[in-house]
Design an enzyme around this catalytic site. Sequence first.
Site, PDB file in Angstrom:
ATOM      1  N   HIS A 135       0.861  -1.187   0.000  1.00  0.00           N
ATOM      2  CA  HIS A 135       0.000   0.000   0.000  1.00  0.00           C
ATOM      3  C   HIS A 135       0.896   1.236   0.000  1.00  0.00           C
ATOM      4  O   HIS A 135       1.957   1.242   0.617  1.00  0.00           O
ATOM      5  CB  HIS A 135      -0.900   0.016   1.245  1.00  0.00           C
ATOM      6  CG  HIS A 135      -2.067   0.921   1.111  1.00  0.00           C
ATOM      7  ND1 HIS A 135      -1.995   2.268   1.368  1.00  0.00           N
ATOM      8  CD2 HIS A 135      -3.336   0.687   0.712  1.00  0.00           C
ATOM      9  CE1 HIS A 135      -3.175   2.820   1.144  1.00  0.00           C
ATOM     10  NE2 HIS A 135      -4.014   1.882   0.746  1.00  0.00           N
ATOM     11  N   ASP A 194      -7.997  -5.325   0.151  1.00  0.00           N
ATOM     12  CA  ASP A 194      -8.483  -6.195  -0.936  1.00  0.00           C
ATOM     13  C   ASP A 194      -8.111  -7.658  -0.739  1.00  0.00           C
ATOM     14  O   ASP A 194      -8.613  -8.518  -1.468  1.00  0.00           O
ATOM     15  CB  ASP A 194      -7.913  -5.699  -2.271  1.00  0.00           C
ATOM     16  CG  ASP A 194      -8.470  -4.334  -2.618  1.00  0.00           C
ATOM     17  OD1 ASP A 194      -7.672  -3.394  -2.798  1.00  0.00           O
ATOM     18  OD2 ASP A 194      -9.702  -4.193  -2.637  1.00  0.00           O
TER      19      ASP A 194
HETATM   20  C1  SDX Z   1      -6.304   0.106  -2.832  1.00  0.00           C
HETATM   21  O1  SDX Z   1      -4.484   4.601  -1.992  1.00  0.00           O
HETATM   22  C2  SDX Z   1      -5.391   3.983  -1.361  1.00  0.00           C
HETATM   23  O2  SDX Z   1      -5.778   4.337  -0.242  1.00  0.00           O
HETATM   24  C3  SDX Z   1      -5.998   2.820  -2.113  1.00  0.00           C
HETATM   25  C4  SDX Z   1      -7.025   1.989  -1.340  1.00  0.00           C
HETATM   26  C5  SDX Z   1      -8.264   2.765  -1.046  1.00  0.00           C
HETATM   27  O3  SDX Z   1      -8.988   2.393  -0.113  1.00  0.00           O
HETATM   28  O4  SDX Z   1      -8.567   3.700  -1.836  1.00  0.00           O
HETATM   29  O5  SDX Z   1      -6.456   1.536  -0.105  1.00  0.00           O
HETATM   30  C6  SDX Z   1      -7.453   0.760  -2.135  1.00  0.00           C
HETATM   31  O6  SDX Z   1      -6.033   0.452  -3.959  1.00  0.00           O
HETATM   32  C7  SDX Z   1      -5.465  -0.903  -2.084  1.00  0.00           C
HETATM   33  C8  SDX Z   1      -4.240  -1.381  -2.928  1.00  0.00           C
HETATM   34  C9  SDX Z   1      -4.738  -2.488  -3.858  1.00  0.00           C
HETATM   35  N1  SDX Z   1      -3.667  -2.875  -4.823  1.00  0.00           N
HETATM   36  C10 SDX Z   1      -3.051  -4.028  -4.731  1.00  0.00           C
HETATM   37  O7  SDX Z   1      -3.209  -4.848  -3.822  1.00  0.00           O
HETATM   38  C11 SDX Z   1      -2.116  -4.306  -5.908  1.00  0.00           C
HETATM   39  C12 SDX Z   1      -0.779  -4.854  -5.391  1.00  0.00           C
HETATM   40  N2  SDX Z   1      -0.059  -3.795  -4.701  1.00  0.00           N
HETATM   41  C13 SDX Z   1       0.890  -3.011  -5.451  1.00  0.00           C
HETATM   42  O8  SDX Z   1       0.571  -2.824  -6.792  1.00  0.00           O
HETATM   43  C14 SDX Z   1       1.389  -1.785  -4.696  1.00  0.00           C
HETATM   44  O9  SDX Z   1       1.668  -2.195  -3.425  1.00  0.00           O
HETATM   45  C15 SDX Z   1       0.518  -0.556  -4.654  1.00  0.00           C
HETATM   46  C16 SDX Z   1       0.112  -0.099  -5.997  1.00  0.00           C
HETATM   47  C17 SDX Z   1      -0.688  -0.797  -3.819  1.00  0.00           C
HETATM   48  C18 SDX Z   1       1.343   0.548  -3.977  1.00  0.00           C
HETATM   49  O10 SDX Z   1       2.376   0.829  -4.844  1.00  0.00           O
HETATM   50  P1  SDX Z   1       3.442   1.985  -4.484  1.00  0.00           P
HETATM   51  O11 SDX Z   1       3.078   2.732  -3.270  1.00  0.00           O
HETATM   52  O12 SDX Z   1       3.680   2.777  -5.727  1.00  0.00           O
HETATM   53  O13 SDX Z   1       4.685   1.178  -4.077  1.00  0.00           O
HETATM   54  P2  SDX Z   1       5.709   0.575  -5.091  1.00  0.00           P
HETATM   55  O14 SDX Z   1       4.971  -0.011  -6.260  1.00  0.00           O
HETATM   56  O15 SDX Z   1       6.761   1.596  -5.363  1.00  0.00           O
HETATM   57  O16 SDX Z   1       6.292  -0.616  -4.236  1.00  0.00           O
HETATM   58  C19 SDX Z   1       7.362  -0.394  -3.334  1.00  0.00           C
HETATM   59  C20 SDX Z   1       8.244  -1.629  -3.510  1.00  0.00           C
HETATM   60  C21 SDX Z   1       8.609  -1.892  -4.967  1.00  0.00           C
HETATM   61  O17 SDX Z   1       9.841  -2.544  -4.953  1.00  0.00           O
HETATM   62  P3  SDX Z   1      11.164  -1.660  -5.312  1.00  0.00           P
HETATM   63  O18 SDX Z   1      10.899  -1.019  -6.679  1.00  0.00           O
HETATM   64  O19 SDX Z   1      11.261  -0.616  -4.218  1.00  0.00           O
HETATM   65  O20 SDX Z   1      12.291  -2.678  -5.333  1.00  0.00           O
HETATM   66  O21 SDX Z   1       7.514  -2.795  -3.080  1.00  0.00           O
HETATM   67  C22 SDX Z   1       7.312  -3.672  -4.186  1.00  0.00           C
HETATM   68  C23 SDX Z   1       7.569  -2.876  -5.452  1.00  0.00           C
HETATM   69  O22 SDX Z   1       8.061  -3.711  -6.469  1.00  0.00           O
HETATM   70  N3  SDX Z   1       5.934  -4.102  -4.119  1.00  0.00           N
HETATM   71  C24 SDX Z   1       5.507  -5.348  -4.294  1.00  0.00           C
HETATM   72  C25 SDX Z   1       4.116  -5.294  -4.100  1.00  0.00           C
HETATM   73  N4  SDX Z   1       3.750  -4.057  -3.832  1.00  0.00           N
HETATM   74  C26 SDX Z   1       4.869  -3.313  -3.859  1.00  0.00           C
HETATM   75  N5  SDX Z   1       6.175  -6.497  -4.594  1.00  0.00           N
HETATM   76  C27 SDX Z   1       5.403  -7.610  -4.699  1.00  0.00           C
HETATM   77  N6  SDX Z   1       4.065  -7.639  -4.529  1.00  0.00           N
HETATM   78  C28 SDX Z   1       3.395  -6.508  -4.232  1.00  0.00           C
HETATM   79  N7  SDX Z   1       2.074  -6.533  -4.060  1.00  0.00           N
END
Ligand code: SDX
Length: 425
Positions: free
Chosen positions: A305, A362
């Site tokens: 998140h 989720d």
């Molecule tokens: C919702 O914003 C909100 O409040 C949203 C929400 C709401 O109520 O409105 O809470 C609802 O959207 C919840 C999130 C649902 N999405 C998912 O579950 C999809 C999977 N999660 C990721 O796509 C990700 O965690 C996000 C999109 C939720 C957050 O992405 P960020 O903040 O841009 O973080 P990032 O992608 O930069 O990740 C940081 C690191 C990265 O690694 P590095 O580049 O630093 O090496 O963590 C890794 C990412 O690769 N990472 C993951 C991961 N999520 C982040 N690696 C594996 N699996 C994951 N799920």
Amino acid sequence: MTRKATITIDGKTIEVPIIKGSCGPDVLDISNFYQETGMFCYDPGFTSTASCASSITFINGDEGILLYRGYPIEDLVEKCDFLEVAYLLLYGELPDISQRESFEQSITHHSMLHEQLRTFFQGFRRDAHPMAVMVGVVGALSAFYHDNLDIYDPQQREVASHRLIAKMPTIAAMAYNYSRGCPLPYPQNRLTYAQNFLNMMFAVPSEPYQINPVIARAMDIIFILHADHEQNASTSTVRLAGSSQANPFACISSGIAALWGPAHGGANEAVLTMLKQIGSTKNISEFIERAKNKNDPFRLMGFGHRVYKNYDPRARIMRKACHDVLGQLNINDPLLEIALELERIALEDPYFIEKKLYPNVDFYSGIVFKALEIPPSMFTVIFSVARTVGWVAQWNEMMTDPAQKIGRPRQLYVGEKNRNFSKSK
Ligand code: SDX
């Protein structure tokens, strides 16, 4: 005395006011930064940028705390139903008995759709994703209410807000029934918001529908948990659309479109697909390794998140709801076993620990929806029904914010410089 930060660029120093909120990080007010320095601030994804001042929802991501108008989400789930929480988000206070009755009266009596809007569904293929239908039909509400809507008149904004909250469940249930070739339902005023939604979703004209109180309560909790969440992608979309003075129906339609993405509200549907893809607890380690592999686009859906660097409090409540609903309905879903084992392994893995990746709202919601016999394509639709309360609350807050102006971000231009136009032939 206003605290100030000093920023020195090429020997020139400017002072930037520091603004303190009621809780959470202070902010640097950079409203005049470009005017004073000729430079922009660069923050793709807005990881360090506050787009507005808001008093609706607060998240403490490090401690996993979520407050709606200052009340912890755990208390609201335990002590309120969705309409009380909707009133709180919209008006800032929990309703007293008469406020609650008139609010419920208004929502109930705005829940029907203009009869002509029912024909809009006929234009969609039966197998259209229901989120496409939601974007289209909610946007089309503009054609029915746009003329008599002065967005600067508080009363007209309130009616539009109540219409949206009231009609979303009806449109969602219609989209579901249309996809199955079933008659488009009508709301029943004798039912609560959650009961009405379930009745419109599953009742058929040929026999009475028994509303299971366990399922109705679970739906009410799901609505509360998904109601608002600060300036997430879809809420920011609603605010940006609203900042151009677009009508609220068009703004909410834009929010639905933004919520659809699997990185945002579409994650609940993606989690169920992922759990089915994993198929067995024996395969979990392989998928954990894939999620950690930078060269593999696979991510652990429902994990991570932007704000929570601790367990999403909504996920904790959803996990309990999962156990309660499956237990009370006597369902043994192997996907829950996979989800619990996946969570256990991930939370012990250094990659997830270092990056502070925890289950989000989720991760468990898909399993609860499945137990409620809701198809995966409807998961994000239900999220949009609940989040409409947050979207209209945030839209109203923006419309009454004296600092409000049209949102128009700038850019770091990295394209071609001025080129002479010469046609080779
Ligand atoms: C919702 O914003 C909100 O409040 C949203 C929400 C709401 O109520 O409105 O809470 C609802 O959207 C919840 C999130 C649902 N999405 C998912 O579950 C999809 C999977 N999660 C990721 O796509 C990700 O965690 C996000 C999109 C939720 C957050 O992405 P960020 O903040 O841009 O973080 P990032 O992608 O930069 O990740 C940081 C690191 C990265 O690694 P590095 O580049 O630093 O090496 O963590 C890794 C990412 O690769 N990472 C993951 C991961 N999520 C982040 N690696 C594996 N699996 C994951 N799920």
